[in-house]
Design a protein around this motif. Structure first.
Motif, mmCIF file in Angstrom:
data_model
loop_
_atom_site.group_PDB
_atom_site.id
_atom_site.type_symbol
_atom_site.label_atom_id
_atom_site.label_comp_id
_atom_site.label_asym_id
_atom_site.label_seq_id
_atom_site.Cartn_x
_atom_site.Cartn_y
_atom_site.Cartn_z
ATOM 1 N N PHE B 14 0.854 -1.006 0.053
ATOM 2 C CA PHE B 14 -0.015 0.038 -0.012
ATOM 3 C C PHE B 14 0.760 1.112 0.104
ATOM 4 O O PHE B 14 1.596 1.509 1.028
ATOM 5 C CB PHE B 14 -0.872 0.197 1.299
ATOM 6 C CG PHE B 14 -1.987 -0.801 1.312
ATOM 7 C CD1 PHE B 14 -3.102 -0.737 0.658
ATOM 8 C CD2 PHE B 14 -1.804 -2.163 1.804
ATOM 9 C CE1 PHE B 14 -4.295 -1.567 0.854
ATOM 10 C CE2 PHE B 14 -2.772 -3.056 1.906
ATOM 11 C CZ PHE B 14 -4.052 -3.070 1.285
ATOM 12 N N SER B 43 -5.482 -10.979 13.980
ATOM 13 C CA SER B 43 -6.086 -9.600 13.139
ATOM 14 C C SER B 43 -5.020 -8.866 12.624
ATOM 15 O O SER B 43 -4.160 -8.162 13.203
ATOM 16 C CB SER B 43 -7.005 -8.957 14.179
ATOM 17 O OG SER B 43 -7.856 -8.031 13.550
ATOM 18 N N GLY B 44 -5.173 -8.479 11.383
ATOM 19 C CA GLY B 44 -4.175 -7.726 10.486
ATOM 20 C C GLY B 44 -3.027 -8.343 10.012
ATOM 21 O O GLY B 44 -2.468 -7.767 9.410
ATOM 22 N N ALA B 45 -2.997 -9.527 10.178
ATOM 23 C CA ALA B 45 -2.028 -10.450 9.679
ATOM 24 C C ALA B 45 -2.034 -10.454 7.982
ATOM 25 O O ALA B 45 -0.952 -10.873 7.549
ATOM 26 C CB ALA B 45 -1.953 -11.814 10.247
ATOM 27 N N GLY B 46 -3.119 -10.362 7.587
ATOM 28 C CA GLY B 46 -3.015 -10.169 6.125
ATOM 29 C C GLY B 46 -3.848 -11.456 5.427
ATOM 30 O O GLY B 46 -3.708 -11.815 4.361
ATOM 31 N N LYS B 47 -4.680 -11.893 6.283
ATOM 32 C CA LYS B 47 -5.463 -13.098 5.783
ATOM 33 C C LYS B 47 -6.389 -12.595 4.976
ATOM 34 O O LYS B 47 -6.396 -13.275 3.695
ATOM 35 C CB LYS B 47 -6.337 -13.634 7.028
ATOM 36 C CG LYS B 47 -5.253 -14.343 8.033
ATOM 37 C CD LYS B 47 -6.288 -14.736 9.231
ATOM 38 C CE LYS B 47 -7.119 -13.741 9.904
ATOM 39 N NZ LYS B 47 -6.571 -12.654 10.563
ATOM 40 N N SER B 48 -7.229 -11.715 4.953
ATOM 41 C CA SER B 48 -8.094 -11.086 4.105
ATOM 42 C C SER B 48 -7.456 -10.787 2.796
ATOM 43 O O SER B 48 -7.889 -10.816 1.475
ATOM 44 C CB SER B 48 -8.815 -10.150 4.532
ATOM 45 O OG SER B 48 -9.670 -10.560 5.631
ATOM 46 N N LEU B 49 -6.300 -9.963 2.820
ATOM 47 C CA LEU B 49 -5.562 -9.414 1.743
ATOM 48 C C LEU B 49 -5.207 -10.596 0.889
ATOM 49 O O LEU B 49 -5.239 -10.401 -0.361
ATOM 50 C CB LEU B 49 -4.302 -8.880 2.347
ATOM 51 C CG LEU B 49 -4.665 -7.300 2.659
ATOM 52 C CD1 LEU B 49 -3.161 -6.711 2.805
ATOM 53 C CD2 LEU B 49 -5.439 -6.521 1.320
ATOM 54 N N HIS B 213 -11.108 -16.988 12.565
ATOM 55 C CA HIS B 213 -10.423 -16.930 13.743
ATOM 56 C C HIS B 213 -10.708 -18.215 14.514
ATOM 57 O O HIS B 213 -9.964 -18.396 15.857
ATOM 58 C CB HIS B 213 -11.114 -15.865 14.685
ATOM 59 C CG HIS B 213 -10.642 -14.365 14.149
ATOM 60 N ND1 HIS B 213 -9.280 -14.240 13.968
ATOM 61 C CD2 HIS B 213 -11.132 -13.246 13.775
ATOM 62 C CE1 HIS B 213 -9.087 -13.012 13.377
ATOM 63 N NE2 HIS B 213 -10.391 -12.392 13.196
HETATM 64 N N1 LIG Z 1 -6.429 0.383 2.247
HETATM 65 C C1 LIG Z 1 -5.328 -0.138 3.266
HETATM 66 N N2 LIG Z 1 -4.317 1.023 3.300
HETATM 67 C C2 LIG Z 1 -3.147 0.571 4.145
HETATM 68 N N3 LIG Z 1 -3.271 -0.582 4.666
HETATM 69 C C3 LIG Z 1 -4.092 -1.461 4.732
HETATM 70 C C4 LIG Z 1 -5.240 -1.444 3.833
HETATM 71 N N4 LIG Z 1 -6.039 -2.479 3.911
HETATM 72 C C5 LIG Z 1 -5.548 -3.135 4.728
HETATM 73 N N5 LIG Z 1 -4.140 -2.931 5.222
HETATM 74 C C6 LIG Z 1 -3.382 -3.481 6.028
HETATM 75 O O1 LIG Z 1 -3.253 -4.771 5.646
HETATM 76 C C7 LIG Z 1 -3.145 -5.556 6.702
HETATM 77 C C8 LIG Z 1 -3.772 -6.846 6.464
HETATM 78 O O2 LIG Z 1 -4.987 -6.595 6.472
HETATM 79 P P1 LIG Z 1 -6.086 -7.968 6.425
HETATM 80 O O3 LIG Z 1 -7.535 -7.380 6.039
HETATM 81 O O4 LIG Z 1 -5.718 -8.902 5.358
HETATM 82 O O5 LIG Z 1 -6.098 -8.542 7.932
HETATM 83 P P2 LIG Z 1 -6.832 -9.953 8.394
HETATM 84 O O6 LIG Z 1 -5.568 -10.766 8.505
HETATM 85 O O7 LIG Z 1 -7.858 -10.296 7.463
HETATM 86 O O8 LIG Z 1 -7.431 -9.681 9.711
HETATM 87 P P3 LIG Z 1 -8.711 -9.548 10.455
HETATM 88 O O9 LIG Z 1 -8.612 -10.676 11.031
HETATM 89 O O10 LIG Z 1 -8.932 -8.428 11.351
HETATM 90 O O11 LIG Z 1 -9.730 -9.622 9.304
HETATM 91 C C9 LIG Z 1 -3.639 -4.951 7.969
HETATM 92 O O12 LIG Z 1 -2.518 -4.641 8.741
HETATM 93 C C10 LIG Z 1 -4.103 -3.740 7.432
HETATM 94 O O13 LIG Z 1 -3.699 -2.707 8.233
#
Ligand SMILES: Nc1ncnc2c1ncn2[C@@H]1O[C@H](COP(=O)(O)OP(=O)(O)OP(=O)(O)O)[C@@H](O)[C@H]1O
Ligand code: HEM
Ligand SMILES: Nc1ncnc2c1ncn2[C@@H]1O[C@H](COP(=O)(O)OP(=O)(O)OP(=O)(O)O)[C@@H](O)[C@H]1O
Ligand SMILES: [Mg+2]
Ligand SMILES: [Mg+2]
Lengths: 355, 330, 326, 502, 303
Positions: B14, B43-49, B213
């Motif tokens: 990003f 949470s925020g580890a990057g799973k959804s990404l 989770h």
């Molecule tokens: N638009 C964005 N701009 C900056 N950082 C982002 C953006 N979208 C996501 N991130 C960052 O990318 C990282 C991964 O996010 P992701 O949504 O994949 O987390 P997750 O593992 O799915 O968490 P959760 O369990 O809370 O859903 C997070 O640290 C988030 O802050």
């Protein structure tokens, strides 16, 4: 673990213990008697007149009684929409009850909320909301958020002292006082939940109502939050009402567990009994539906049938359409909560000894 | 074993005002046909990404900055939008977390289903509708013929989530990316959904990437698990192994955090500290400030995935095993 | 549904009553109708006589009551200036204004919505910035200036379009329409454009703002994940979800268009209600002003009602029948 | 040939006896004729429907009517129609009282002769008759239009939208605010020097749009072009501008009644009661610059309260006090206002040509002698009621003379306010017994030798008293295409009988 | 010490400002306009409101770059011989004062009533919203006439002092409705949020919740509306001045200059028309661009 008031008898439910007896026989801090809350969900007046529709009431909570002794935790579980949050909101005065009362430390809480002593009571009863994102004002600094109850109750007014106290609170929930100047969006979910715990603790309350405080968090953060809550209970003798879907968490934090179904308590027992010996068929189904970590790959038995419509609840026992043990009596007559071997349960089958 | 999906060294970045945030930093894993891969992590580890990158729906300004994603050997990470669209829905289905918001409230579920079917399959509208009804039946919606013309708000949460699953499966995709499909639901509905998902995979032979989770769900559903931390996969392996013999200290910590139904503890185990924010990920192993087995090299050398018993873990603790294995191989 | 409509109509009556009341109060300060009738050299006796004949000598509340009573019977009295029943005057002018407003609204919607969608989808691109900036011109330039500039360019310099009037109209019962002849359309273009520019700006910006919100929702993401084409996603799914707020504003604006097209009508000598109203103000024509204001109030109420009914058509969640589900 | 023209105003009705409005009367004249009418070139009264007239006694005028005249619907024009029409104009709800003032009754002598009996000697009777147009009695009765307006009626009169006159044009269509179409009357009794077959009138309220319509050729003539556009129009090869002096004089009135002016910093006295102050204000006005710059030459500066066409006017009353700032300052100092004073100053902003600009310019000129005039401007709707409530200290007014006789002006503007129209627009409440006496005498004086002298005497007295400060007579420009041939009339109306499109 | 200014500069909004060229340019323009209006007596070459200094003889001079123009009047003069540049500066001063004050007042009124309606609901809400409906049916012009009429009845001799009051009051009275509606809408959403309920549980009084919690969260759209209103208010002011309820013509506001300039569209004296129009567009544009930027900057999802 023995809870002094955890073995409730029928008597205190019907008749509150008069305050003066408290010395002899310690009264539970929280006594809830036949609490009910009905929502008017009828169409507007003119619609009813023109379309000949009746008034419609939704019995979100329909006569719930329980008590919690000082320093104890009661957990409420049950399906989505069964009225858990409504109970929580009733206790903190966000709703006024349609029936029943909530006696807090010998004092009728709702009468107090409406009167001048309400402030005092609000100081002693606090709530942690489910959503760590939504329950913090996005435009306020953490400092102001945590200090708000202190200011509001005139506990501290001096800026330096406030800052000191806020720092202390943040430390007590495992945050750094340096975080004071940040805004909520700069924190992680777990940290946000801790901020709201810190806010709830600011006034040194006696009773904390926690509405699904960890359901948005992952296990490691959840563990942190639960530990803080337990630590605080140990240190400050806090009393909790703890609402959760996660039975594993419930089992970890609670002393007693109440199971709700469609606005009523169907079973209320101490934790160990409930988890080892569930009595009500709904409780059993619920426990069966928990995913087990240790037997990987095993299929669970989900609760059968559909969730009933709260606007039009089934006759008799509300659970009967989904109950494998239902008979004609269950369909016709609503079971009451009765004490059976230290467990309170509302089920004809259990009371009759059929199961 | 043929690989259905291969993710190799995936990097997602990003660009922001304070420099580029590297949200995924070299994520690699693969999924075989018919396999269920669980993804867990803080949470925020990057799973959804990761899931979003696979289906090509990263939200700008996020972008894939490196690595590759292959579906049946074919690279899909930089496909032109039109081609990617043909893969989405058709070959990769997706399920998002919230059933309340995943359905367009203004259209009947029937319309949303037939629209998807018509987009991907060469059928007449009547056939599409028929298929939609069958899908609803498959997912266990009673009176499907009637309910197909209802709007999302007329369904309960659990039913809505089933509709979402039906939508994801409408064109019989080979891979389903399910991002926290049950988080918003209570246990009983959760159980229904998981059962359904598993059954459908079994019957149709689709592979699933399941983000959640809930370790209980992982345990009962998945074949293999990937554990993510700070934008990297720190451990990946068969579910039983990861749960019972975690090789990475983070995984181990995570597993211990789970409140246990059987054993009772006064205090839950917890991993102290918090996951670093993306812009301040330490050099070396990202987990080292919280790790109870931290070694000197962890401070400035970043471990890659390496075999660790039955799993692979990104931890210097297992280097010895790796070198040993490498030597054997040589 | 019936109850809903009935309730709204009751509210409408209330609103209109209040408007009529305020209007009446207002007229005490606008000018003296008697002088208008009698000319400036009338004797006090004449004035008193006419005053009595018009009922102007009665108590304010009596006058008001009489007005309301008559209005209930569809009688808004006679124009003091023209000696014509007010209802007829308004009926003659209403079609012109309504057509102008509708065409302007259509223009604003047909141009504004696509521009708004574009500005949202391509946020930050050059063209989107141009749209956003130039739309601001539409807000900052006074309407009369826009109108006159249009006339200057299209009528005087280029000689393409007529500068005033309504052109040929076709009578259709009591309704006169300019929409059936080419000439009518040629006359309509400039005033409609002038009127539309402001609305266009508003709609474009509103659609953009709403689209930006909607595009971030899960169901849009999910629609993409289902592999739907961009067109389906943007126009089928996203745009429809922006409609509820857009309809609210458009509805209000349409009311505004009808009510306050005064300046545009003056500039283009468009024979609508705005011109009538200006004239009524000039001649202190109280019955015309009162009826006009009541009509405007009524239009607002009706439009609000229609908008609310449209909500229900667009958004199934708002349908009152809760047949199934929980 | 069709002739298209435009101006800002719209007529209120086609009922010829309902409202007295200059534009409306001018348009009505194309369809309805009166007994006599001004000749457009000489501005002498000439016979129209009257063939001839004769004074039987000072209070009786015998008129023989033209024979063979037919209304548009074919009915012949007779003495009954004359009696009916004049009575109709005398009705209470008619706005034509000033044209019927002094008329006692109208008597039919025979089918083609009528007698007009006046209450006393009436020197302006013929002038009044120019504005009393003739309507068919039978038609009006048939169509329930006997009264010009019925206060109790719930519907309009037939004559509001329909017309049936004897004139050279027939009303074909009238859509208010949109267009009015008149067509040539093939059966007109007279010979008419015009090739126009159709007249199309459109009111265009917005100045700029009206100009645009002329520039783009959508109209042939604009009756009221904006003065600032005239140079441009004059330079346009397709257009021409003709102008003429209107018999309307613009002047300032001053409150000479109150003992203390509201909004002024002079307390306890009214500076405007002092002749020296009024004269100072007069002499501080640089009328030539206003004429040249503000009016762009479209004005005729004057010291008289009436225009040259009006009986009573002569060169000596026309002469202004000179523009002299020093003299003005001196006069002020003499009056005790060495440093000037503050005074309220009100003007209309949509009534006269450049009204607001003139007032601003004058305010600036007065500022130079220390008089701080606090100018407020407003549209005529609010302006006229306001000054009639005597709320203005200095106000602008223009007075035209339809009767071409100065009495009209003198009575309204200079007589002490009283009954019967005396001083009805003397809203500064100037009062001088000598003035009142002269005016009262002029009301009944018919002697052609004495009467003009009386009028001139009164006008001179006004000048000596500086009862009002005259500015100029308006010059009215008409802008039109080169191929239009019209005669510019001082009453600012087009004479349809002499209009040609080449 | 780190001033609030430095904090702002460093905050997200400050950052978004620094990186948005449009915002910077717009802010600069707004600053220049605002300052020159504020400091008009020192900035303007002439005092156009000083009637004694006007010379009708030098009316309608073209801008300095024309052969007939002179540098005494850089942008030419108008029909009264006023220096256009000075008139613009002084006019903007009046217009900005009236525009900003009336917008401020209508924001105050509208936001307060909107908050009350949204927060209290019930009959208060119904009453206020019907009031809005009624207000919507009246053009500002009529309201102004009404107020002017009442004002005149109450204070018969106070024309000048009343003028600005009437202007501001009538623009305010017609302007507040949209704020009320917008704020009410957002308030209805906002008051359901958990942070508001959290405040109630803490025991914060409703009015305080409204002010301290709800208000900041509903101000975003208000800001944008307000910036647009500034231009609209200036135009309304011109219309009202024409009706005689506004500023006297001897001290013309920007709106009045535009209205007067309208007469010179065809006459060839274009500078009388164009410069005031351009000035208004510049003011409106800069204020609006700032508003636009602020709206985006305040929206965390767009950051
Ligand atoms: N638009 C964005 N701009 C900056 N950082 C982002 C953006 N979208 C996501 N991130 C960052 O990318 C990282 C991964 O996010 P992701 O949504 O994949 O987390 P997750 O593992 O799915 O968490 P959760 O369990 O809370 O859903 C997070 O640290 C988030 O802050
Ligand atoms: C002078 C007239 C008006 C102008 C110029 C105007 C302009 C705007 C603009 C530019 C926006 C924001 C859209 C964007 O930023 O993309 C907006 C939003 C809005 N306006 Fe208006 N508007 C006007 C009148 C009104 C009226 C009369 C109402 C209601 C009574 C109203 C209600 C709203 C609402 C509810 C929004 C949405 C707010 C949001 O998106 O958060 N506006 N308007
Ligand atoms: N303000 C309200 N008006 C009308 N109905 C309400 C209201 N609040 C709650 N309800 C209804 O009362 C019932 C109980 O709701 P409640 O929020 O207490 O459930 P819950 O057990 O907390 O569910 P969840 O686990 O989903 O949070 C539901 O049917 C809900 O729809
Ligand atoms: Mg809940
Ligand atoms: Mg996620």
């Amino acid at each position: 673990m023995s809870a002094p008031v955890a073995e409730p008898t029928a008597a205190p439910v019907r008749q509150p213990v008069p305050a003066h007896k408290a010395a002899a026989e310690p009264t539970p801090l929280v006594v809830v008697q036949d609490l009910a809350r009905t929502f008017d969900v009828s169409a507007p007046w003119l619609n009813r007149v023109l379309e000949r529709k009746p008034r419609q009431w939704l019995h979100a909570v329909d006569g719930v009684s329980f008590e919690i002794a000082r320093g104890q935790t009661l957990a409420l579980v049950g399906e989505s929409g069964c009225g858990k949050s409504t109970v929580a909101r009733l206790l903190v005065g966000l709703y006024t009850p349609t029936r029943g009362r909530f006696v807090f430390d010998g004092q009728d809480a709702h009468a107090a909320y409406a009167s001048a002593q309400g402030r005092q009571l609000r100081r002693r009863i606090q709530m942690i909301f489910q959503d760590p994102y939504a329950s913090l004002n996005p435009r306020w600094r953490v400092e102001d958020i945590v200090a708000e109850p202190l200011r509001e109750h005139d506990l501290l007014n001096d800026a330096a002292a406030l800052r000191e106290r806020v720092g202390e609170l943040l430390r007590s929930v495992g945050l750094s006082p340096h975080d004071m100047v940040k805004y909520p969006h700069q924190f992680s979910g777990g940290q946000r939940q801790r901020i709201s715990i810190a806010r709830a603790l600011a006034t040194r309350p006696d009773f904390l109502v926690c509405d699904e405080p960890t359901s948005a968090l992952d296990v490691s953060v959840q563990a942190q939050v639960l530990n803080i809550m337990k630590d605080l209970q140990r240190q400050q003798g806090l009393t909790y009402l703890f609402i959760s879907h996660n039975l594993a968490v419930v089992r970890h934090v609670s002393d007693h567990v109440g199971v709700m179904y469609l606005g009523r308590l169907v079973e209320l027992a101490d934790k160990r009994t409930l988890f080892t010996q569930p009595r009500h068929p709904y409780t059993r189904m619920l426990l069966d539906a928990i995913p087990k970590l240790h037997d990987t790959g095993r299929a669970r038995t989900p609760v059968q049938g559909e969730v009933p419509n709260p606007l039009n609840p089934p006759s008799g026992c509300a659970f009967h359409p989904r109950c494998p043990h239902a008979n004609a009596r269950c369909r016709a007559e609503r079971p009451t909560l009765q004490t059976l071997g230290g467990v309170r349960v509302a089920c004809h089958a259990v009371q009759e000894g059929r199961i | 074993m043929d690989k259905l999906l291969e993710v190799k060294d995936l990097v997602v970045e990003f660009p922001t005002r304070r420099g580029v945030l590297r949200a995924l930093d070299g994520v690699s894993f693969d999924i075989a046909p018919g396999e269920v891969l669980g993804v867990v992590g803080e949470s925020g580890a990057g799973k959804s990404l990761t899931g979003a990158a696979i289906i090509g729906l990263l939200e700008p300004p996020g972008r894939i900055a490196g690595g590759e994603i292959r579906l049946q050997g074919e690279r899909i990470d930089h496909l032109p939008p039109a081609q990617m669209r043909r893969i989405r829905g058709r070959r990769i289905g997706a399920i998002f977390q919230d059933p309340l918001t995943s359905l367009n409230p203004l259209y009947t579920i029937g319309r949303q289903l037939t629209e998807t079917i018509l987009t991907h399959l060469d059928v007449t509208p009547a056939q599409a509708r028929q298929r939609a009804i069958e899908l609803l039946k498959d997912t266990g919606i009673p009176a499907a013929e009637e309910r197909i013309d209802h709007y999302p708000h007329q369904f309960s949460g659990g039913m809505r989530q089933r509709v979402v699953i039906a939508l994801a499966l409408a064109a019989e995709p080979q891979l389903v990316v399910a991002d926290e499909p049950t988080t918003a639901l209570d246990v009983s509905i959760q159980a229904q959904i998981i059962t359904l998902l598993k059954r459908i995979c079994r019957e149709r032979g689709a592979a699933v990437m399941l983000v959640t989770h809930d370790m209980g769900v992982i345990a009962e559903t998945c074949d293999r698990v990937a554990v993510m931390y700070a934008g990297r996969v720190v451990e990946i392996g068969p579910v039983h192994e990861v749960i019972h013999r975690p090789a990475h200290p983070y995984t181990a910590g995570l597993m211990r955090c789970i409140p246990d139904m059987e054993a009772e503890r006064e205090r839950l185990h917890q991993i102290d500290g918090a996951m670093p924010r993306l812009n301040e990920i330490p050099r070396g192993c990202a987990f080292h400030p919280r790790c109870d087995k931290v070694m000197l090299r962890c401070h400035d050398q970043r471990p890659n995935l390496m075999p660790a018993g039955a799993t692979h873990a990104a931890c210097w603790l297992h280097e010895a095993a790796t070198t040993a294995a490498a030597e054997i191989a040589r | 549904m019936l109850a809903f409509v009935v309730r709204r109509l009751l509210q409408a009556a209330l609103v209109m009553l209040s408007v009529a009341f305020v209007a009446f109060m207002l007229f005490q300060y606008v000018g003296d109708p008697v002088l208008q009738i009698l000319g400036q050299d009338a004797t006090p006796e004449q004035v008193a006589e006419v005053r009595a004949a018009l009922g102007l000598d009665q108590h304010f509340f009596v006058q008001f009551a009489v007005f309301v009573w008559n209005a209930l019977h569809g009688d808004f009295g006679m124009s003091i200036h023209q000696g014509v029943p007010v209802a007829r005057l308004i009926a003659e002018r209403f079609p012109a204004t309504l057509e102008l407003a509708l065409v302007a609204a259509a223009l604003a919607l047909l141009i504004g919505i696509p521009m708004g969608v574009y500005a949202a989808l391509r946020r930050g691109t050059f063209l989107a910035q141009v749209f956003m900036t130039f739309s601001l011109l539409g807000v900052s330039l006074p309407t009369f200036l826009i109108g006159i500039l249009l006339i200057l360019v299209f009528s005087v310099s280029l000689g393409w379009l007529p500068s005033f009037g309504r052109g040929e109209v076709v009578q259709w019962g009591w309704w006169s329409t300019g929409l059936l002849t080419a000439k009518g359309w040629r006359h309509l273009i400039l005033p409609a454009l002038t009127l539309a520019i402001f609305q266009l700006t508003l709609i474009m910006r509103l659609v953009r703002a709403e689209m930006l919100e909607v595009l971030r929702t899960d169901y849009i993401k999910f629609a993409r994940a289902r592999g739907l084409s961009d067109r389906t996603v943007h126009f089928g799914h996203a745009l429809k979800n922006t409609l509820v707020p857009v309809m609210t504003i458009t509805g209000l604006q349409l009311g505004g268009l009808i009510a306050f097209a005064i300046i545009t009508e003056t500039v283009f000598q468009w024979p609508g209600m705005g011109l009538l109203f200006i004239q009524a103000v000039t001649f202190a024509d109280i019955p015309v002003m009162a009826a006009y204001l009541c009509l405007i109030a009524f239009i607002f109420v009706v439009i609000n009602l229609i908008v609310d009914l449209l909500y229900v058509a667009v958004d199934p969640r708002l349908r009152l029948d809760k047949t199934s589900g929980h | 040939k069709p002739f298209k023209w435009a101006s800002a105003g719209e007529i209120a009705t086609w009922d010829i006896h309902s409202q007295n409005n200059a534009l409306q009367n001018g348009i009505h004249a194309a369809v309805y004729e009166s007994l006599v009418y001004y000749n457009s070139r000489t501005f002498k009264v000439e016979p129209v429907l009257a063939a001839s007239w004769r004074e039987v006694s000072p209070t009786q005028l015998r008129i023989s009517l033209r024979k063979g005249v037919k209304f548009h619907d074919g009915t012949p024009f007779t003495a009954d129609d004359v009696v009916f029409s004049i009575q109709r104009a005398m009705a209470k709800t008619s706005n034509f009282a000033i044209y019927t003032q002094g008329i006692d009754r109208v008597v039919k002598v025979d089918d083609h002769t009528v007698d007009i009996i006046t209450k006393g000697p009436n020197p302006v009777l013929l002038n009044q008759l120019t504005e009393l147009r003739m309507m068919s009695k039978a038609w009006a009765e048939k169509n329930r239009s006997v009264e010009p307006r019925d206060m109790k009626a719930t519907d309009e009169t037939f004559a509001h939208r329909n017309a049936n006159g004897t004139g050279p044009f027939i009303l074909k269509q009238w859509v208010p605010d949109q267009r009015m179409v008149l067509e040539r009357n093939p059966n007109h009794w007279g010979k008419i020097d015009s090739n126009v077959t159709q007249i199309i009138y459109t009111p265009i309220k917005a100045d700029a749009t009206r100009m645009a319509a002329l520039l783009s050729g959508e109209v042939d003539l604009v009756l009221d072009p904006t003065p600032q556009d005239l140079p441009r129009l004059r330079n346009n090869p397709n257009l021409k501008v003709i102008d003429g002096v209107e018999n309307r004089t613009i002047f300032f009135g001053m409150d000479q009644f109150r003992d203390e002016l509201p909004g002024s910093n002079v307390k306890g006295k009214n500076p405007l009661k002092d002749l020296r102050v009024r004269k100072a204000l007069y002499q501080a006005i640089d009328i030539d610059t206003i004429h040249r710059v503000t009016m762009r030459g479209l004005s005729q500066p004057t010291g008289a309260l009436v225009a040259p066409q009006v009986a009573g006017w002569n060169e000596s009353v026309h002469k202004r006090y000179p523009y002299d700032v020093e003299a003005a300052k001196r006069l002020l100092a003499e009056a005790g206002y060495k440093d000037g004073f503050e005074v309220d100053f009100a003007c209309p902003n949509n009534r006269y040509i450049n009204d607001e600009q003139i007032c601003q310019a004058v305010a600036a000129m007065w500022a130079k002698i220390g008089v701080k005039a606090k100018l407020r401007t407003m549209p005529l709707v609010t302006y006229f009621p306001m000054i009639q409530r005597y709320e203005a200290s200095i106000y602008m007014l223009g007075w035209g003379v339809p009767t071409f006789d100065a009495l009209y002006t003198l009575q309204s503007l200079l007589h002490t306010p009283g009954p019967g129209g005396d001083g009805n627009y003397n809203v500064g409440r100037y009062s001088n017994p000598k003035m009142d006496a002269i005016i009262d005498r002029a009301k009944t004086e018919t002697d052609p030798y004495i009467r003009p002298r009386l009028l001139t005497e009164a006008l001179q007295l006004q000048n000596d008293d500086v009862a009002h400060i005259p500015l100029h007579n308006q010059i009215i420009p008409w802008a039109m295409k080169k191929n239009i041939e019209v005669v510019h009339r001082a009453d600012n109306r087009i004479d349809w009988r002499v209009l040609n499109v080449n | 010490m780190k001033s609030w200014w430095m904090r702002w500069w460093d905050s997200d909004i400050g950052y978004s400002f620094r990186t948005s060229p449009t915002a910077i340019v717009a802010a600069l323009i707004a600053l220049v306009c605002g300052l020159s209006a504020l400091l008009a007596p020192w900035v303007a070459p002439h005092n156009p409101f000083d009637l004694a200094s006007l010379d009708l003889g030098s009316a309608r001079l073209p801008p300095a770059w024309y052969p007939e123009g002179s540098w005494t009047y850089p942008l030419g003069t108008d029909d009264q011989g006023r220096d256009i540049l000075s008139a613009l500066i002084y006019g903007a001063r009046i217009s900005l004062f009236v525009g900003l004050t009336s917008v401020l007042l209508s924001v105050l009124l509208g936001v307060t009533l909107g908050l009350l309606a949204g927060f209290l609901g019930g009959w208060v809400d119904a009453l206020l919203m019907r009031l809005c409906d009624i207000m919507l049916s009246f053009p500002a012009i009529l309201i102004a006439l009404l107020i002017a009429g009442i004002g005149r009845a109450l204070f018969p001799n106070a024309h000048e002092t009343l003028a600005f009051g009437v202007l501001i009051l009538s623009i305010t009275l017609t302007g507040w409705v949209q704020y009320a509606r917008t704020v009410r809408g957002s308030t209805l959403v906002e008051r359901q949020k958990e942070y508001v309920q959290a405040a109630r549980v803490i025991g914060v009084a409703p009015l305080r919740i409204m002010r301290r919690h709800v208000l900041p969260n509903v101000l975003g759209p208000v800001l944008v509306l307000a910036t647009i209103q500034v231009a609209t208010a200036i135009i309304t002011e011109a219309t009202l001045s024409f009706l005689g309820v506004g500023a006297p013509p001897t001290s013309p506001s920007l709106g009045t200059l535009i209205r007067v300039g309208n007469d010179y569209l065809f006459s060839g004296e274009w500078w009388i028309t164009i410069f005031p129009g351009v000035m208004l567009v510049i003011i409106a544009l800069s204020v609006n661009l700032l508003g636009d930027w602020l709206r985006d900057a305040l929206n965390p999802r767009l950051r």
